[in-house]
Design a protein around this motif. Structure first.
Motif, mmCIF file in Angstrom:
data_model
loop_
_atom_site.group_PDB
_atom_site.id
_atom_site.type_symbol
_atom_site.label_atom_id
_atom_site.label_comp_id
_atom_site.label_asym_id
_atom_site.label_seq_id
_atom_site.Cartn_x
_atom_site.Cartn_y
_atom_site.Cartn_z
ATOM 1 N N ALA A 187 -0.344 0.352 -26.092
ATOM 2 C CA ALA A 187 0.544 1.331 -25.458
ATOM 3 C C ALA A 187 -0.250 2.123 -24.415
ATOM 4 C CB ALA A 187 1.126 2.275 -26.503
ATOM 5 N N ILE A 188 0.486 2.774 -23.536
ATOM 6 C CA ILE A 188 -0.105 3.619 -22.502
ATOM 7 C C ILE A 188 -0.265 5.024 -23.074
ATOM 8 C CG2 ILE A 188 0.260 4.648 -20.218
ATOM 9 C CD1 ILE A 188 1.990 2.090 -19.594
ATOM 10 N N SER A 189 -1.491 5.519 -23.062
ATOM 11 C CA SER A 189 -1.757 6.871 -23.553
ATOM 12 C C SER A 189 -1.613 7.918 -22.452
ATOM 13 C CB SER A 189 -3.175 6.974 -24.129
ATOM 14 O OG SER A 189 -3.317 6.164 -25.257
ATOM 15 N N ASP A 190 -2.033 7.546 -21.238
ATOM 16 C CA ASP A 190 -2.037 8.518 -20.149
ATOM 17 C C ASP A 190 -2.096 7.776 -18.816
ATOM 18 O OD1 ASP A 190 -2.097 11.024 -18.931
ATOM 19 O OD2 ASP A 190 -4.234 11.353 -19.304
ATOM 20 N N ILE A 191 -1.633 8.440 -17.781
ATOM 21 C CA ILE A 191 -1.767 7.955 -16.408
ATOM 22 C C ILE A 191 -2.355 9.099 -15.603
ATOM 23 C CG2 ILE A 191 -0.573 7.158 -14.336
ATOM 24 C CD1 ILE A 191 1.461 5.827 -16.074
ATOM 25 N N ARG A 192 -3.474 8.821 -14.944
ATOM 26 C CA ARG A 192 -4.177 9.853 -14.176
ATOM 27 C C ARG A 192 -4.238 9.463 -12.706
ATOM 28 N NH1 ARG A 192 -8.955 9.776 -18.581
ATOM 29 N NH2 ARG A 192 -7.779 10.741 -20.275
ATOM 30 N N PRO A 193 -3.759 10.339 -11.818
ATOM 31 C CA PRO A 193 -3.818 10.029 -10.391
ATOM 32 C C PRO A 193 -5.263 9.975 -9.901
ATOM 33 C CG PRO A 193 -2.878 12.217 -10.758
ATOM 34 C CD PRO A 193 -3.154 11.625 -12.095
ATOM 35 N N ILE A 194 -5.512 9.047 -8.987
ATOM 36 C CA ILE A 194 -6.816 8.924 -8.329
ATOM 37 C C ILE A 194 -6.544 9.029 -6.833
ATOM 38 C CG2 ILE A 194 -8.832 7.459 -7.924
ATOM 39 C CD1 ILE A 194 -8.556 8.332 -10.874
ATOM 40 N N GLY A 195 -6.812 10.180 -6.284
ATOM 41 C CA GLY A 195 -6.535 10.404 -4.866
ATOM 42 C C GLY A 195 -5.078 10.118 -4.547
ATOM 43 N N HIS A 196 -4.857 9.552 -3.383
ATOM 44 C CA HIS A 196 -3.501 9.203 -2.941
ATOM 45 C C HIS A 196 -3.306 7.694 -2.889
ATOM 46 C CE1 HIS A 196 -2.478 13.302 -1.965
ATOM 47 N NE2 HIS A 196 -3.654 13.422 -1.377
ATOM 48 N N TYR A 197 -4.157 6.950 -3.625
ATOM 49 C CA TYR A 197 -4.115 5.500 -3.488
ATOM 50 C C TYR A 197 -4.020 4.730 -4.802
ATOM 51 C CZ TYR A 197 -9.019 5.514 -4.880
ATOM 52 O OH TYR A 197 -10.184 5.681 -5.578
ATOM 53 N N ALA A 198 -4.160 5.421 -5.946
ATOM 54 C CA ALA A 198 -4.229 4.676 -7.206
ATOM 55 C C ALA A 198 -3.968 5.594 -8.399
ATOM 56 C CB ALA A 198 -5.617 4.045 -7.356
ATOM 57 N N TYR B 266 10.155 2.826 -5.972
ATOM 58 C CA TYR B 266 9.817 3.080 -4.576
ATOM 59 C C TYR B 266 10.997 3.736 -3.866
ATOM 60 C CZ TYR B 266 5.937 -0.026 -5.553
ATOM 61 O OH TYR B 266 4.813 -0.603 -6.101
ATOM 62 N N ALA B 267 10.695 4.470 -2.806
ATOM 63 C CA ALA B 267 11.734 5.167 -2.046
ATOM 64 C C ALA B 267 12.757 4.200 -1.452
ATOM 65 C CB ALA B 267 11.101 6.010 -0.933
ATOM 66 N N ASP B 268 12.347 2.948 -1.199
ATOM 67 C CA ASP B 268 13.255 1.971 -0.596
ATOM 68 C C ASP B 268 14.172 1.303 -1.623
ATOM 69 O OD1 ASP B 268 11.602 0.192 -1.936
ATOM 70 O OD2 ASP B 268 10.831 -0.777 -0.125
ATOM 71 N N GLY B 269 14.097 1.757 -2.893
ATOM 72 C CA GLY B 269 14.968 1.217 -3.924
ATOM 73 C C GLY B 269 14.342 0.137 -4.789
ATOM 74 N N ALA C 88 0.809 -1.210 0.000
ATOM 75 C CA ALA C 88 0.000 0.000 0.000
ATOM 76 C C ALA C 88 0.848 1.268 0.000
ATOM 77 C CB ALA C 88 -0.947 -0.015 1.187
ATOM 78 N N ILE C 89 2.153 1.134 0.097
ATOM 79 C CA ILE C 89 3.019 2.317 0.076
ATOM 80 C C ILE C 89 3.062 2.875 -1.338
ATOM 81 C CG2 ILE C 89 5.405 3.093 0.310
ATOM 82 C CD1 ILE C 89 5.653 1.159 2.638
ATOM 83 N N ALA C 90 2.834 4.160 -1.442
ATOM 84 C CA ALA C 90 2.813 4.814 -2.756
ATOM 85 C C ALA C 90 4.197 4.783 -3.388
ATOM 86 C CB ALA C 90 2.352 6.255 -2.612
ATOM 87 N N PRO C 91 4.246 4.570 -4.681
ATOM 88 C CA PRO C 91 5.535 4.632 -5.372
ATOM 89 C C PRO C 91 6.075 6.060 -5.339
ATOM 90 C CG PRO C 91 3.801 3.797 -6.830
ATOM 91 C CD PRO C 91 3.153 4.244 -5.583
ATOM 92 N N GLY D 186 -9.853 0.698 -15.432
ATOM 93 C CA GLY D 186 -9.211 0.044 -14.296
ATOM 94 C C GLY D 186 -8.518 1.028 -13.372
ATOM 95 N N LEU D 187 -8.755 0.887 -12.071
ATOM 96 C CA LEU D 187 -8.032 1.685 -11.081
ATOM 97 C C LEU D 187 -6.918 0.818 -10.505
ATOM 98 C CD1 LEU D 187 -10.840 3.533 -9.096
ATOM 99 C CD2 LEU D 187 -9.528 4.317 -11.062
ATOM 100 N N PHE D 188 -5.705 1.186 -10.817
ATOM 101 C CA PHE D 188 -4.535 0.448 -10.354
ATOM 102 C C PHE D 188 -4.107 1.022 -9.007
ATOM 103 C CE2 PHE D 188 -4.700 -0.320 -14.838
ATOM 104 C CZ PHE D 188 -4.124 -1.563 -15.038
ATOM 105 N N THR D 189 -4.507 0.339 -7.927
ATOM 106 C CA THR D 189 -4.120 0.801 -6.590
ATOM 107 C C THR D 189 -2.629 0.539 -6.390
ATOM 108 O OG1 THR D 189 -4.591 -1.339 -5.572
ATOM 109 C CG2 THR D 189 -6.410 0.287 -5.622
ATOM 110 N N TRP D 190 -2.060 1.187 -5.392
ATOM 111 C CA TRP D 190 -0.636 0.971 -5.117
ATOM 112 C C TRP D 190 -0.379 -0.489 -4.791
ATOM 113 C CZ3 TRP D 190 0.096 4.763 -7.692
ATOM 114 C CH2 TRP D 190 -0.161 6.085 -7.355
ATOM 115 N N SER D 191 -1.269 -1.108 -4.028
ATOM 116 C CA SER D 191 -1.047 -2.509 -3.670
ATOM 117 C C SER D 191 -1.180 -3.420 -4.896
ATOM 118 C CB SER D 191 -1.988 -2.951 -2.546
ATOM 119 O OG SER D 191 -3.328 -2.805 -2.921
ATOM 120 N N TYR D 192 -2.085 -3.102 -5.833
ATOM 121 C CA TYR D 192 -2.222 -3.935 -7.027
ATOM 122 C C TYR D 192 -0.987 -3.784 -7.926
ATOM 123 C CZ TYR D 192 -4.263 -6.400 -10.962
ATOM 124 O OH TYR D 192 -4.493 -7.308 -11.975
#
Length: 118
Positions: A63-74, A23-26, A4-7, A86-92
């Protein structure tokens, strides 16, 4: 480490076919657009139960056209074939990265079993 930690960073390659999740941890995951598309967490792909899951074929050139943030979780990943539900959560995203080989092989096996092509 929980998924669940955000990238720290999401980076799309120049050709739009690879998403790198850092991720911040490398830790770092490289996920192809094709894998993200065929394993989208959307109801359109996953269904509302395991027996409704759809095997998505013919996406080797997506191909990926765009990435849109959804709150602070996906993030919502928009693909050039129009798929964007599809909502790609941090954990997914973390699960896709850590279980990438097994998930991809299961997809390839499913395609083969159904006589479908990438």
């Amino acid at each position: 480490m929980t998924g669940a930690i955000a990238p720290e960073q999401l980076a799309v390659s120049r050709d739009r076919r690879l998403l790198t999740v850092r991720y911040a941890d490398g830790r770092r995951h490289e996920l192809t657009a094709e894998m993200l598309r065929v394993l989208s967490p959307s109801a359109e792909v996953q269904g509302h139960s395991p027996d409704q899951r759809v095997t998505v074929a013919g996406k080797s050139e997506v191909a990926i056209s765009d990435i849109r943030p959804i709150g602070h979780y996906a993030v919502r990943i928009v693909f050039d074939d129009g798929h964007d539900s599809g909502l790609f959560t941090w954990s997914y995203l973390d699960r896709l990265g850590t279980e990438k080989d097994a998930l991809w092989q299961a997809h390839l096996d499913d395609l083969a079993k159904k006589g479908l092509r990438r």
